[in-house]
Write a protein that holds these residues in place. Structure first.
Motif, PDB file in Angstrom:
ATOM      1  N   ARG A   1       5.812  -3.610  -2.700  1.00  0.00           N
ATOM      2  CA  ARG A   1       4.894  -2.824  -1.444  1.00  0.00           C
ATOM      3  C   ARG A   1       5.226  -1.500  -1.183  1.00  0.00           C
ATOM      4  NH1 ARG A   1       7.740  -6.808   0.957  1.00  0.00           N
ATOM      5  NH2 ARG A   1       9.357  -6.059   2.339  1.00  0.00           N
TER       6      ARG A   1
ATOM      7  N   GLU B   1      -8.878  -3.759  -7.526  1.00  0.00           N
ATOM      8  CA  GLU B   1      -8.827  -3.675  -6.044  1.00  0.00           C
ATOM      9  C   GLU B   1      -8.018  -4.802  -5.544  1.00  0.00           C
ATOM     10  OE1 GLU B   1     -12.141  -3.292  -2.348  1.00  0.00           O
ATOM     11  OE2 GLU B   1     -12.685  -3.589  -4.482  1.00  0.00           O
TER      12      GLU B   1
ATOM     13  N   HIS C   1      -4.124  -4.131  -6.020  1.00  0.00           N
ATOM     14  CA  HIS C   1      -3.974  -2.938  -5.098  1.00  0.00           C
ATOM     15  C   HIS C   1      -3.666  -3.460  -3.691  1.00  0.00           C
ATOM     16  CE1 HIS C   1      -3.218   0.242  -7.832  1.00  0.00           C
ATOM     17  NE2 HIS C   1      -4.229  -0.004  -8.545  1.00  0.00           N
ATOM     18  N   HIS C   2      -4.492  -4.311  -3.080  1.00  0.00           N
ATOM     19  CA  HIS C   2      -4.681  -4.549  -1.748  1.00  0.00           C
ATOM     20  C   HIS C   2      -3.872  -5.696  -1.309  1.00  0.00           C
ATOM     21  CE1 HIS C   2      -8.123  -1.809  -1.774  1.00  0.00           C
ATOM     22  NE2 HIS C   2      -7.882  -1.841  -0.440  1.00  0.00           N
ATOM     23  N   TYR C   3      -3.310  -6.383  -2.448  1.00  0.00           N
ATOM     24  CA  TYR C   3      -2.292  -7.657  -1.975  1.00  0.00           C
ATOM     25  C   TYR C   3      -0.964  -7.197  -1.654  1.00  0.00           C
ATOM     26  CZ  TYR C   3      -0.122 -12.151  -2.888  1.00  0.00           C
ATOM     27  OH  TYR C   3       0.683 -13.281  -2.528  1.00  0.00           O
ATOM     28  N   HIS C   4      -0.346  -7.687  -0.724  1.00  0.00           N
ATOM     29  CA  HIS C   4       0.977  -7.304  -0.186  1.00  0.00           C
ATOM     30  C   HIS C   4       2.162  -7.694  -1.223  1.00  0.00           C
ATOM     31  CE1 HIS C   4       3.447  -6.195   3.297  1.00  0.00           C
ATOM     32  NE2 HIS C   4       4.190  -7.213   3.027  1.00  0.00           N
TER      33      HIS C   4
ATOM     34  N   THR D   1      -7.255 -13.836  -3.779  1.00  0.00           N
ATOM     35  CA  THR D   1      -8.270 -13.673  -2.740  1.00  0.00           C
ATOM     36  C   THR D   1      -8.021 -14.450  -1.492  1.00  0.00           C
ATOM     37  OG1 THR D   1      -9.593 -15.155  -3.730  1.00  0.00           O
ATOM     38  CG2 THR D   1     -10.041 -12.747  -4.002  1.00  0.00           C
TER      39      THR D   1
ATOM     40  N   ALA E   1      -5.836 -12.621   1.021  1.00  0.00           N
ATOM     41  CA  ALA E   1      -6.482 -11.205   1.478  1.00  0.00           C
ATOM     42  C   ALA E   1      -6.559 -10.884   2.962  1.00  0.00           C
ATOM     43  CB  ALA E   1      -7.726 -10.789   0.820  1.00  0.00           C
TER      44      ALA E   1
END
Length: 455
Positions: free
Chosen positions: A316, A350, A353-356, A388, A391
């Motif tokens: 991260r 996407e 990139h947005h996952y922790h 997801t 998310a």
């Protein structure tokens, strides 16, 4: 080149023959022991780790054949070369059937002696490699991937440290690539052609781990039917990677400290010191300074391990490395599984990139492997990624938004474990495999994070 600490035992009742052979073998770089009869030979074999034994067949008290029989029955580790006079070749053949590796006929030329011993050393090297391979599958080529400043700084520090024989401590969360760095240290060092041995300090019980590290003598405990070399002995001349060193029990911490200080140890049940030349790389995801304050980790061992410290950043904190890492794992698993996937779609990028990424690089590798296995098309979409479900904003134990960064991390870890356990039907072994963790470590996380408990 003679391996370090190689010992040869000369067994012959003729002192003149022993003297000639002793001088020749010492000139070759061996440490030499002698025995004048078969009974004395067995005493030496039981007391010392002997690489090669040169054994005369015709001796008083116990014949060479009787010694060979005892070596086999007691499980004494040595490569035996028998010596016999002309006219008694049939005895040499009998000795080979009894377990001897080769034979020499007296009188023998010094050059012939060197050739036979060279073959025996090759056999010993193969035996050592086979023992190491039976304990672990050798790591495949696993390069360090990434171009973020934090990972480049870690690589630069590691390269400089690898040139020495100093102990290196790798710190970082689970899945940040500590073993990959440890293997790189070995490859960048002068020991690259020697063994690289992994010891997981949390995977086994204290008793089994002690035997795995130091080996054991015959009869040391129930089931110890023969002498067994430990990983430290097998790794002589190479690198030992101590994974999860923070979980090592106090008794083994004391024994390991002695190895680091004195470069020697005894097998379980043994009394004779075994000297080794080793480079240690240790890794932990725990705060060792906190463990010291809690009294569960020795301060003196910490200072011995903490000569050079390399901190590996979590994924991260290096988001710019998600693309090169993903592409690397995609190419790797497509090649291994025979799949042809041309692209990752924008919606999938996407999600990535947005996952922790609480499980870090290891978790990313696991999810890309899963996507490659399950994909039925020539591309990976967000539908192929089981991310997801994570998310949304993670919940704290009380159902409130976490107050700070560390609480957020804990909440993500708890949520990932809950979801994985749910998909695994509550089976901790399956969940650990899906997360790329040891089952014992997952059990500890479940307890520490109070997964499944109400608060």
């Amino acid at each position: 080149m003679i391996p370090s600490h190689s010992k040869i035992l000369i067994v012959d009742d003729d002192p003149d023959i022993r003297e000639v052979m002793r001088d020749r073998l010492k000139a070759m770089g061996f440490e030499v022991l002698e025995a004048a009869d078969g009974a004395q030979a067995l005493t030496r074999l039981r007391e010392h780790s002997l690489t090669i034994t040169l054994l005369d067949l015709m001796m008083p008290k116990k014949s060479g054949l009787e010694v060979l029989k005892a070596i086999r029955e007691e499980g004494l580790e040595t490569t035996t070369i028998v010596m016999t006079a002309y006219g008694t070749i049939d005895k040499a053949v009998e000795a080979m059937r009894a377990g001897a590796y080769d034979f020499l006929t007296k009188p023998f030329h010094p050059g012939h002696l060197e050739v036979v011993i060279g073959k025996a050393l090759e056999r010993e090297a193969l035996k050592r490699d086979n023992l190491l391979l039976s304990g672990e599958v050798r790591g495949q080529d696993r390069p360090i991937v990434g171009h973020s400043p934090s990972i480049l700084n870690a690589i630069e520090l590691t390269r400089r440290a690898a040139a020495s024989s100093s102990t290196i401590l790798l710190q970082g969360e689970t899945g940040t690539g500590k073993e990959v760095f440890a293997r790189a240290i070995h490859q960048w060092s002068s020991r690259r052609d020697q063994p690289f041995v992994v010891v997981n300090c949390v995977a086994l019980s204290e008793e089994l781990l002690e035997s795995e590290l130091f080996g054991h003598e015959r009869g040391a405990f129930t089931g110890a039917h023969q002498r067994t070399c430990g990983k430290l002995e097998l790794a002589d001349g190479g690198t030992v990677f101590l994974d999860e060193i923070g979980d090592l029990k106090p008794h083994l911490q004391a024994k390991l400290l002695r190895v680091l200080q004195e470069h020697e140890f005894e097998r379980v049940g043994g009394t004779k010191p075994i000297r080794v030349d080793l480079r240690f790389v240790a890794a932990t995801n725990r705060r060792l300074d906190k463990a010291i304050r809690e009294g569960v980790f020795r301060e003196d061992l910490y200072y011995r391990l903490n000569v050079i410290t390399v901190s590996l950043p979590p994924l991260r904190d290096r988001p710019e490395d998600i693309v090169p890492l993903t592409n690397h794992f995609l190419a790797h698993y497509c090649g291994r599984l025979g799949k042809r996937i041309k692209e990752i779609t924008p919606d999938a990028w996407e999600v990535l990139h947005h996952y922790h990424w609480p499980g870090n690089v290891r978790e990313l590798a696991n999810f890309i492997e899963r996507a490659v296995v399950l994909s039925t098309r020539d591309r990976i979409t967000s539908e192929d990624l089981p991310l997801t479900v994570f998310a949304g904003t993670p919940e704290s134990p009380a159902g409130e938004t976490p107050r700070d960064f560390h609480e957020t991390v804990v909440a993500y870890k708890r949520q990932v474990i809950r979801e994985t356990l749910y998909r695994s039907g509550g089976n901790q072994s399956k969940a650990a495999s899906a997360l790329g963790l040891q089952r014992t470590y997952l059990a500890r996380l479940i307890k520490e994070l109070q997964v499944g408990e109400k608060s």
